[in-house]
Design an enzyme around this catalytic site. Sequence first.
Site, PDB file in Angstrom:
ATOM      1  N   VAL A 208      16.307 -36.970  15.983  1.00 19.68           N
ATOM      2  CA  VAL A 208      17.165 -37.552  17.234  1.00 19.68           C
ATOM      3  C   VAL A 208      18.630 -37.824  16.697  1.00 19.68           C
ATOM      4  O   VAL A 208      19.539 -37.408  17.497  1.00 19.68           O
ATOM      5  CB  VAL A 208      16.443 -38.920  17.696  1.00 19.68           C
ATOM      6  CG1 VAL A 208      17.261 -39.628  18.946  1.00 19.68           C
ATOM      7  CG2 VAL A 208      15.101 -39.015  18.236  1.00 19.68           C
TER       8      VAL A 208
ATOM      9  N   LYS B 141      10.973 -47.641  19.811  1.00 21.10           N
ATOM     10  CA  LYS B 141      10.021 -48.379  20.719  1.00 21.10           C
ATOM     11  C   LYS B 141       9.378 -49.379  20.109  1.00 21.10           C
ATOM     12  O   LYS B 141       9.189 -50.487  20.466  1.00 21.10           O
ATOM     13  CB  LYS B 141       9.114 -47.547  21.423  1.00 21.10           C
ATOM     14  CG  LYS B 141       8.316 -46.708  20.589  1.00 21.10           C
ATOM     15  CD  LYS B 141       8.547 -45.231  21.103  1.00 21.10           C
ATOM     16  CE  LYS B 141       8.650 -44.040  19.835  1.00 21.10           C
ATOM     17  NZ  LYS B 141       8.980 -42.862  20.554  1.00 21.10           N
TER      18      LYS B 141
ATOM     19  N   GLY C 111      11.253 -40.609  26.349  1.00 19.87           N
ATOM     20  CA  GLY C 111      12.229 -39.797  25.896  1.00 19.87           C
ATOM     21  C   GLY C 111      13.235 -39.417  26.916  1.00 19.87           C
ATOM     22  O   GLY C 111      13.978 -40.386  27.211  1.00 19.87           O
TER      23      GLY C 111
ATOM     24  N   VAL D 230      11.370 -44.879  25.581  1.00 16.32           N
ATOM     25  CA  VAL D 230      10.294 -44.690  26.622  1.00 16.32           C
ATOM     26  C   VAL D 230      10.349 -43.670  27.062  1.00 16.32           C
ATOM     27  O   VAL D 230      11.414 -43.135  27.966  1.00 16.32           O
ATOM     28  CB  VAL D 230      10.245 -45.902  27.642  1.00 16.32           C
ATOM     29  CG1 VAL D 230       9.051 -45.603  28.587  1.00 16.32           C
ATOM     30  CG2 VAL D 230      10.064 -47.451  27.003  1.00 16.32           C
TER      31      VAL D 230
ATOM     32  N   ARG E 289      18.354 -41.816   4.357  1.00 19.08           N
ATOM     33  CA  ARG E 289      17.740 -42.308   2.862  1.00 19.08           C
ATOM     34  C   ARG E 289      18.388 -41.406   1.964  1.00 19.08           C
ATOM     35  O   ARG E 289      18.733 -41.911   1.045  1.00 19.08           O
ATOM     36  CB  ARG E 289      16.175 -42.065   2.936  1.00 19.08           C
ATOM     37  CG  ARG E 289      15.343 -43.297   3.310  1.00 19.08           C
ATOM     38  CD  ARG E 289      13.939 -43.279   3.145  1.00 19.08           C
ATOM     39  NE  ARG E 289      13.786 -41.968   4.152  1.00 19.08           N
ATOM     40  CZ  ARG E 289      12.430 -41.796   4.812  1.00 19.08           C
ATOM     41  NH1 ARG E 289      11.480 -42.747   4.575  1.00 19.08           N
ATOM     42  NH2 ARG E 289      12.246 -40.797   5.481  1.00 19.08           N
TER      43      ARG E 289
ATOM     44  N   ASP F 117       1.708 -45.412  20.017  1.00 20.42           N
ATOM     45  CA  ASP F 117       2.778 -45.141  20.542  1.00 20.42           C
ATOM     46  C   ASP F 117       2.867 -45.324  22.097  1.00 20.42           C
ATOM     47  O   ASP F 117       3.650 -46.056  22.642  1.00 20.42           O
ATOM     48  CB  ASP F 117       3.207 -43.844  20.238  1.00 20.42           C
ATOM     49  CG  ASP F 117       4.505 -43.315  20.891  1.00 20.42           C
ATOM     50  OD1 ASP F 117       5.719 -43.604  20.174  1.00 20.42           O
ATOM     51  OD2 ASP F 117       4.474 -42.570  21.652  1.00 20.42           O
TER      52      ASP F 117
ATOM     53  N   LYS G 264       5.234 -48.141  24.349  1.00 19.23           N
ATOM     54  CA  LYS G 264       6.097 -47.665  25.567  1.00 19.23           C
ATOM     55  C   LYS G 264       5.865 -48.707  26.564  1.00 19.23           C
ATOM     56  O   LYS G 264       6.582 -49.131  27.335  1.00 19.23           O
ATOM     57  CB  LYS G 264       6.111 -46.238  25.718  1.00 19.23           C
ATOM     58  CG  LYS G 264       7.001 -45.340  24.357  1.00 19.23           C
ATOM     59  CD  LYS G 264       6.234 -44.141  24.807  1.00 19.23           C
ATOM     60  CE  LYS G 264       6.912 -43.181  23.620  1.00 19.23           C
ATOM     61  NZ  LYS G 264       6.322 -41.905  23.333  1.00 19.23           N
TER      62      LYS G 264
ATOM     63  N   GLY H 162       4.471 -28.392  14.248  1.00 19.05           N
ATOM     64  CA  GLY H 162       5.430 -29.482  14.659  1.00 19.05           C
ATOM     65  C   GLY H 162       5.362 -30.428  15.884  1.00 19.05           C
ATOM     66  O   GLY H 162       6.249 -31.355  15.923  1.00 19.05           O
TER      67      GLY H 162
HETATM   68  N1  LIG Z   1      11.656 -37.379  17.883  1.00 15.55           N
HETATM   69  C1  LIG Z   1      11.647 -37.876  19.071  1.00 15.55           C
HETATM   70  O1  LIG Z   1      11.245 -36.885  19.812  1.00 15.55           O
HETATM   71  C2  LIG Z   1      11.596 -39.046  19.689  1.00 15.55           C
HETATM   72  C3  LIG Z   1      11.531 -39.377  20.967  1.00 15.55           C
HETATM   73  C4  LIG Z   1      11.847 -40.849  21.397  1.00 15.55           C
HETATM   74  C5  LIG Z   1      12.081 -41.677  20.421  1.00 15.55           C
HETATM   75  N2  LIG Z   1      11.985 -41.426  19.019  1.00 15.55           N
HETATM   76  C6  LIG Z   1      12.344 -42.620  18.283  1.00 15.55           C
HETATM   77  O2  LIG Z   1      13.505 -42.188  17.643  1.00 15.55           O
HETATM   78  C7  LIG Z   1      13.707 -42.877  16.206  1.00 15.55           C
HETATM   79  C8  LIG Z   1      14.002 -41.724  15.376  1.00 15.55           C
HETATM   80  O3  LIG Z   1      12.797 -40.599  15.220  1.00 15.55           O
HETATM   81  P1  LIG Z   1      12.968 -39.323  14.507  1.00 15.55           P
HETATM   82  O4  LIG Z   1      11.882 -38.319  15.263  1.00 15.55           O
HETATM   83  O5  LIG Z   1      14.597 -38.689  14.705  1.00 15.55           O
HETATM   84  O6  LIG Z   1      12.675 -39.592  13.318  1.00 15.55           O
HETATM   85  P2  LIG Z   1      12.786 -38.487  11.904  1.00 15.55           P
HETATM   86  O7  LIG Z   1      13.075 -37.200  12.267  1.00 15.55           O
HETATM   87  O8  LIG Z   1      11.599 -39.030  10.980  1.00 15.55           O
HETATM   88  O9  LIG Z   1      14.268 -39.426  11.188  1.00 15.55           O
HETATM   89  C9  LIG Z   1      14.017 -40.577  10.828  1.00 15.55           C
HETATM   90  C10 LIG Z   1      15.511 -40.579   9.972  1.00 15.55           C
HETATM   91  O10 LIG Z   1      15.765 -42.117   9.385  1.00 15.55           O
HETATM   92  C11 LIG Z   1      15.877 -42.128   8.015  1.00 15.55           C
HETATM   93  N3  LIG Z   1      15.318 -43.322   7.534  1.00 15.55           N
HETATM   94  C12 LIG Z   1      14.025 -43.368   7.520  1.00 15.55           C
HETATM   95  N4  LIG Z   1      14.121 -44.566   6.893  1.00 15.55           N
HETATM   96  C13 LIG Z   1      15.013 -45.206   6.643  1.00 15.55           C
HETATM   97  C14 LIG Z   1      15.505 -46.252   5.618  1.00 15.55           C
HETATM   98  N5  LIG Z   1      14.621 -47.178   5.545  1.00 15.55           N
HETATM   99  N6  LIG Z   1      16.683 -46.507   5.607  1.00 15.55           N
HETATM  100  C15 LIG Z   1      17.699 -45.456   6.192  1.00 15.55           C
HETATM  101  N7  LIG Z   1      17.248 -44.258   6.793  1.00 15.55           N
HETATM  102  C16 LIG Z   1      16.094 -44.156   6.795  1.00 15.55           C
HETATM  103  C17 LIG Z   1      15.458 -40.712   7.850  1.00 15.55           C
HETATM  104  O11 LIG Z   1      16.174 -40.473   6.358  1.00 15.55           O
HETATM  105  P3  LIG Z   1      16.050 -39.093   5.576  1.00 15.55           P
HETATM  106  O12 LIG Z   1      16.416 -38.029   6.409  1.00 15.55           O
HETATM  107  O13 LIG Z   1      17.139 -39.317   4.575  1.00 15.55           O
HETATM  108  O14 LIG Z   1      14.708 -39.129   5.027  1.00 15.55           O
HETATM  109  C18 LIG Z   1      15.720 -39.707   8.874  1.00 15.55           C
HETATM  110  O15 LIG Z   1      17.025 -39.286   8.655  1.00 15.55           O
HETATM  111  C19 LIG Z   1      12.181 -43.507  15.901  1.00 15.55           C
HETATM  112  O16 LIG Z   1      12.503 -44.887  16.480  1.00 15.55           O
HETATM  113  C20 LIG Z   1      11.487 -42.620  17.215  1.00 15.55           C
HETATM  114  O17 LIG Z   1      10.428 -43.381  17.384  1.00 15.55           O
HETATM  115  C21 LIG Z   1      11.948 -40.224  18.437  1.00 15.55           C
END
Ligand SMILES: NC(=O)c1ccc[n+]([C@@H]2O[C@H](COP(=O)([O-])OP(=O)(O)OC[C@H]3O[C@@H](n4cnc5c(N)ncnc54)[C@H](OP(=O)(O)O)[C@@H]3O)[C@@H](O)[C@H]2O)c1
Length: 431
Positions: free
Chosen positions: A16, A108, A137, A135, A47, A204, A208, A190
């Site tokens: 995201v 969420k 997306g 919620v 991170r 999840d 939501k 993926g």
């Molecule tokens: N993916 C989706 O389609 C989607 C849809 C709706 C909502 N969301 C929500 O959006 C949020 C992000 O999702 P995502 O899919 O983008 O996750 P992701 O791909 O796993 O990315 C998470 C990011 O957060 C960083 N991170 C994790 N723990 C951390 C910490 N303790 N301190 C600092 N940075 C940290 C990670 O750093 P590194 O890269 O350095 O490891 C990574 O860059 C979540 O709350 C998820 O529920 C996601």
Amino acid sequence: MTEGVLRIGVAGLGTVGLGVIRTLAAHGDLIARRAGQKIVVTAVSARERGRDRGVDLSPYAWVEDTAALADHPEVDVVVELIGGSEGTALALAERTLAAGKPLVTANKALVARHGRALATLAEAHGQPLLFEAAVAGGIPVLKALREGAAANGVARVYGLLNGTCNYVLSRMESEGLDFATVLADAQAAGFAEADPSFDVDGIDTAHKLALLAALAFGTTPDFDAVATVGIRAIDKADIEQAASLGFRIKLVGLAEARDGKLFQRVHPALVARDHPLATTGGALNAVVIEADPVGRLFLQGAGAGEGPTASAVLADVIDVALGRGGLPFGMPVAALTALANDDGAAREARFYVRLSVADRPGVLAELTAILRDQGVSIESLIQRPHAGEGLASLVMVTHVTAEAAMAASLAAMAASGSVHGAPVMMHILDF
Ligand SMILES: NC(=O)c1ccc[n+]([C@@H]2O[C@H](COP(=O)([O-])OP(=O)(O)OC[C@H]3O[C@@H](n4cnc5c(N)ncnc54)[C@H](OP(=O)(O)O)[C@@H]3O)[C@@H](O)[C@H]2O)c1
């Protein structure tokens, strides 16, 4: 604040976070015209600084201590895209609002767990807290509830809120595959996380649903009150039987407010094949809102993924730029009502039941007597020889019956000694 520019700090550079950066790069001019000012990323944090993310991060300040993004002098708005209900995400959220800055998040778990406390903090500091992406997306469902349907009394809100579950169930049906095979495939492609439990165990969806219910019914999100059953136990036999009866099995999140009580449940349910939820296939999400006086609203679209989620995040940032962040749950925290939990015991529904039974004379009479004694009447019943030695498969659909009577019937059947293994029971969604 720099005149004519809104500076955002992005915490989390995963799917995201990078989506937000790429979408701003692709649509920045249009967004600026709509927001009345330029929106620029000034600082980022994640991170691992050294990780190649396929995006040039050199224009942005790197903040090593992610929670400190809240206090960065060149950040006007914090966008939290880390995830998780505790730890860094929570610390950053609290620190941002306490610093008097707006917070936009897609998280969420965070808002379902700490929504009331964060909304209280946001109100105390006069700052917006926006979480449209949390919620469904890309579907603007929170905006629909908070703004478009603001004059309505909502009776019921329900939908398919997890793309992974919908994808798995859709493929199990279309290709006749079992749960484990499709899940493994989805992980390889993926579509599903390496640890799929948040998705397939319904957690999840429950996060939501708690947020949808809070917006729909003017209450505080109560994640712990959501009764949750996931899709691990769905057998391809149930998908086939449901199909032969004219239904599809979907993981449904459902919330209803009645008589001062709130019912919230996530569970696999049978949906008639012509219902809009049944035609929502693949990884799509969909939400139905039933409200007075608007009637039934149906929203469908991509519930996850880089582009759709970034779309929702940036819509929130544009609202902040335009000064229309509003109140997180559509009304002041003091106006949110506490609704008692309705555990569903007094509800009624039609049920689908599948049993493996001993293939001998008298068993059917024994089981139907149990149902009769509980006041459960059968709408249809199919008996098939089973692959197992000496077993037959019984599939029945009941007439509308009390949940409590159905549960008591299943317990009595299990105790009868004629039923092999655990009976499968699912609700039929008749609305
Ligand atoms: N993916 C989706 O389609 C989607 C849809 C709706 C909502 N969301 C929500 O959006 C949020 C992000 O999702 P995502 O899919 O983008 O996750 P992701 O791909 O796993 O990315 C998470 C990011 O957060 C960083 N991170 C994790 N723990 C951390 C910490 N303790 N301190 C600092 N940075 C940290 C990670 O750093 P590194 O890269 O350095 O490891 C990574 O860059 C979540 O709350 C998820 O529920 C996601």
